[in-house]
Scaffold this active site. Structure first.
Site, PDB file in Angstrom:
ATOM      1  N   HIS A   5     -29.868   9.343  23.740  1.00 21.82           N
ATOM      2  CA  HIS A   5     -29.599  10.626  23.476  1.00 21.82           C
ATOM      3  C   HIS A   5     -30.494  11.095  22.586  1.00 21.82           C
ATOM      4  O   HIS A   5     -31.183  10.454  21.873  1.00 21.82           O
ATOM      5  CB  HIS A   5     -28.052  10.473  22.472  1.00 21.82           C
ATOM      6  CG  HIS A   5     -26.819  10.177  23.558  1.00 21.82           C
ATOM      7  ND1 HIS A   5     -26.067  11.312  23.823  1.00 21.82           N
ATOM      8  CD2 HIS A   5     -26.551   9.288  24.271  1.00 21.82           C
ATOM      9  CE1 HIS A   5     -25.259  10.822  24.773  1.00 21.82           C
ATOM     10  NE2 HIS A   5     -25.482   9.525  24.966  1.00 21.82           N
ATOM     11  N   CYS A  23     -20.586  11.753  22.941  1.00 22.03           N
ATOM     12  CA  CYS A  23     -19.211  10.781  23.070  1.00 22.03           C
ATOM     13  C   CYS A  23     -18.316  11.184  22.024  1.00 22.03           C
ATOM     14  O   CYS A  23     -18.536  11.226  20.828  1.00 22.03           O
ATOM     15  CB  CYS A  23     -19.660   9.131  22.784  1.00 22.03           C
ATOM     16  SG  CYS A  23     -18.367   8.196  22.849  1.00 22.03           S
TER      17      CYS A  23
HETATM   18  N1  COA Z   1      -7.868   4.678  33.330  1.00 20.50           N
HETATM   19  C1  COA Z   1      -6.790   5.416  33.457  1.00 20.50           C
HETATM   20  N2  COA Z   1      -5.832   5.391  32.374  1.00 20.50           N
HETATM   21  C2  COA Z   1      -5.605   4.148  31.784  1.00 20.50           C
HETATM   22  C3  COA Z   1      -6.554   3.396  31.757  1.00 20.50           C
HETATM   23  C4  COA Z   1      -8.120   3.574  32.584  1.00 20.50           C
HETATM   24  N3  COA Z   1      -8.851   2.872  32.306  1.00 20.50           N
HETATM   25  N4  COA Z   1      -6.706   2.335  30.695  1.00 20.50           N
HETATM   26  C5  COA Z   1      -5.445   2.643  30.152  1.00 20.50           C
HETATM   27  N5  COA Z   1      -4.785   3.833  30.747  1.00 20.50           N
HETATM   28  C6  COA Z   1      -3.310   4.302  30.433  1.00 20.50           C
HETATM   29  C7  COA Z   1      -2.433   3.355  30.465  1.00 20.50           C
HETATM   30  O1  COA Z   1      -1.902   3.282  31.735  1.00 20.50           O
HETATM   31  C8  COA Z   1      -1.551   4.231  29.752  1.00 20.50           C
HETATM   32  O2  COA Z   1      -0.791   5.055  30.135  1.00 20.50           O
HETATM   33  P1  COA Z   1       0.785   5.497  29.805  1.00 20.50           P
HETATM   34  O3  COA Z   1       0.685   5.945  28.427  1.00 20.50           O
HETATM   35  O4  COA Z   1       0.809   6.778  30.886  1.00 20.50           O
HETATM   36  O5  COA Z   1       1.494   4.386  29.986  1.00 20.50           O
HETATM   37  C9  COA Z   1      -2.379   4.663  28.453  1.00 20.50           C
HETATM   38  O6  COA Z   1      -3.768   4.758  29.094  1.00 20.50           O
HETATM   39  C10 COA Z   1      -2.535   3.680  27.368  1.00 20.50           C
HETATM   40  O7  COA Z   1      -2.883   2.507  27.850  1.00 20.50           O
HETATM   41  P2  COA Z   1      -3.401   1.135  26.675  1.00 20.50           P
HETATM   42  O8  COA Z   1      -3.963   0.217  27.545  1.00 20.50           O
HETATM   43  O9  COA Z   1      -2.581   1.217  25.380  1.00 20.50           O
HETATM   44  O10 COA Z   1      -4.817   1.826  26.094  1.00 20.50           O
HETATM   45  P3  COA Z   1      -5.104   2.523  24.789  1.00 20.50           P
HETATM   46  O11 COA Z   1      -4.286   3.679  24.349  1.00 20.50           O
HETATM   47  O12 COA Z   1      -5.413   1.303  24.064  1.00 20.50           O
HETATM   48  O13 COA Z   1      -6.622   3.375  25.139  1.00 20.50           O
HETATM   49  C11 COA Z   1      -8.267   3.192  26.614  1.00 20.50           C
HETATM   50  C12 COA Z   1      -7.685   2.377  25.620  1.00 20.50           C
HETATM   51  C13 COA Z   1      -9.982   2.438  26.522  1.00 20.50           C
HETATM   52  C14 COA Z   1      -7.919   3.245  27.973  1.00 20.50           C
HETATM   53  C15 COA Z   1      -8.840   4.572  26.074  1.00 20.50           C
HETATM   54  O14 COA Z   1      -8.991   4.452  24.694  1.00 20.50           O
HETATM   55  C16 COA Z   1      -9.736   5.208  26.744  1.00 20.50           C
HETATM   56  O15 COA Z   1      -9.793   5.540  27.988  1.00 20.50           O
HETATM   57  N6  COA Z   1     -11.010   5.453  26.174  1.00 20.50           N
HETATM   58  C17 COA Z   1     -12.084   6.190  26.848  1.00 20.50           C
HETATM   59  C18 COA Z   1     -13.337   5.586  26.219  1.00 20.50           C
HETATM   60  C19 COA Z   1     -14.449   6.375  27.050  1.00 20.50           C
HETATM   61  O16 COA Z   1     -14.507   6.923  28.057  1.00 20.50           O
HETATM   62  N7  COA Z   1     -15.448   6.538  25.678  1.00 20.50           N
HETATM   63  C20 COA Z   1     -16.667   7.575  26.165  1.00 20.50           C
HETATM   64  C21 COA Z   1     -17.611   6.704  27.241  1.00 20.50           C
HETATM   65  S1  COA Z   1     -18.347   5.292  26.490  1.00 20.50           S
HETATM   66 ZN    ZN Z   2     -24.420   8.477  26.254  1.00 24.76          ZN
END
Ligand code: COA
Ligand code: ZN
Length: 350
Positions: free
Chosen positions: A250, A281
């Site tokens: 970045h 991010c």
């Molecule tokens: N893709 C789609 N849905 C997902 C998922 C995935 N990879 N992982 C979890 N979920 C869904 C679950 O099914 C659940 O859905 P519901 O509320 O409809 O039942 C919900 O998300 C929460 O699941 P949980 O396991 O409790 O996850 P969380 O709330 O602890 O969140 C992450 C964890 C990682 C899923 C979430 O924070 C996330 O997607 N973060 C994105 C990180 C990212 O992309 N960062 C930037 C790039 S580095």
């Molecule tokens: Zn990046």
């Protein structure tokens, strides 16, 4: 033995073995033999791979959610410009990142071809399963260097995230899917500040030991400098080989080009970049866009490395990305090209 010591041993061996073929003078051989490792000698005819992450890293943090058809059009423009490696989606919680909610819908609309290499970014096992079911041959895993960053980004501690990556890598191996593990915040954590160089090195080693095919050293908030790049990567490259590494930069403080070149100088030939410099991010406050693809192409091509990508061809993609995100975009090279054109000159790139 530490990673540095092992690397030094290997490097010394290599430098001696390759003296004749590299036609080292005694001065350059001495440079090779000076820890912490002189620069790799390479021919300037090498190919470099640029992996376009604008559709994912670029769009995930925009206030505007770009529609699926426009994303597909952007992918087509990028491919038309010569891009062959793209990370168009992440399979993440749509609640966490609504901009990526159309990952499964976008996938079949992407340009097709045997020479196109697509990666999907995944945060957890569920993301892995979705990427596999969508047909991605490569997945990008995320492992940040601190508890704070992993907790904000993945809702896991560092140890939990490392174990999650190990489990995903094992599953991917069984499924014949390639893995690239991003060591995110490799230079600094957005919450805890600078991290010691040994930390990304140890995590890289651990991910290779788990079977990760590649590791990407990611300066997620753009806080590193070229010397740190060398300090982190030189021992790793000596240990595992440059072909195993990507760098992901970045440009928050304007050093991305210098860091890309520091990596290239060590032999790295795989780089992420983002069209027009889009990026950021949502869980890394202060991170601005990735290194602009067009600037990276110019940097590498002007230094004699081949990317296969046409900067002129990228201009249409930059224009579409700017229109779709409703913000001005574009790397530094575009301003220069425009100024040349205003003077009636043909801008010569590469
Ligand atoms: N893709 C789609 N849905 C997902 C998922 C995935 N990879 N992982 C979890 N979920 C869904 C679950 O099914 C659940 O859905 P519901 O509320 O409809 O039942 C919900 O998300 C929460 O699941 P949980 O396991 O409790 O996850 P969380 O709330 O602890 O969140 C992450 C964890 C990682 C899923 C979430 O924070 C996330 O997607 N973060 C994105 C990180 C990212 O992309 N960062 C930037 C790039 S580095
Ligand atoms: Zn990046």
């Amino acid at each position: 033995m530490t990673v540095g010591q092992r690397a030094w041993k290997r490097h010394a061996r290599l430098a001696v073995c390759s003296t004749r073929s590299l036609r080292c003078t005694s001065a350059t051989l001495m440079a090779h033999l000076q820890p912490p490792f002189g620069t790799t000698v390479f021919t300037m005819t090498d190919q470099a791979i640029i992996n376009e992450v604008g559709l994912r890293d670029g769009l995930q943090n925009q206030p505007v959610t770009v529609d699926t058809a426009t994303k597909a059009k952007l992918a087509q423009l990028l491919v038309d410009a010569g891009m062959r490696y793209l990370e168009p989606v992440s399979f993440v919680s749509p609640k966490a990142i609504p901009q990526m909610a159309d990952a499964a819908a976008l996938t079949p609309l992407l340009p097709q071809g045997n020479d196109l290499h697509y990666t999907a970014l995944i945060p957890n096992l569920k993301g892995y399963q979705l990427a596999r079911d969508a047909g991605y041959p490569t997945v990008g895993l995320v492992l940040s260097t601190t508890d704070s960053f992993n907790e904000r980004n993945l809702r896991m501690s560092l140890e939990q995230a490392a174990q999650s990556c190990e489990a995903i890598i094992a599953a991917a191996k069984a499924d014949g899917i390639a893995t690239r593990t991003y060591i995110s915040g490799a230079f600094a954590c957005p919450y805890d500040g600078p991290v010691p160089v040994t930390l990304p090195q140890k995590l890289s080693e651990r991910m290779f030991a788990a079977g990760s095919d590649e590791v990407a050293i990611a300066d997620t908030i753009g806080a590193g400098n070229p010397q740190q790049m060398k300090d982190i990567m030189a021992p790793l490259i000596q240990e595992f080989g440059a072909e195993k590494f990507y760098v992901h930069l970045h440009d928050t403080r304007g050093l991305a080009a210098a860091m890309a070149w520091a990596a290239a100088d060590l032999g790295v030939r795989r780089f992420d970049a983002s069209i027009g410099g889009l990026g950021g991010c949502p869980f890394a406050p202060g991170a601005t866009g990735n290194m602009a693809t067009e600037d990276l192409v110019y940097l590498l091509e002007s230094a004699g490395l081949k990317t296969g990508i046409d900067v002129q061809g990228l201009r249409e993609a930059v224009a579409l990305a700017a229109e779709a995100t409703q913000r001005p975009l574009g790397g530094r090279i575009l301003g220069w090209i425009e100024s040349q054109e205003k003077q009636g000159k043909t801008a010569c790139i590469g």
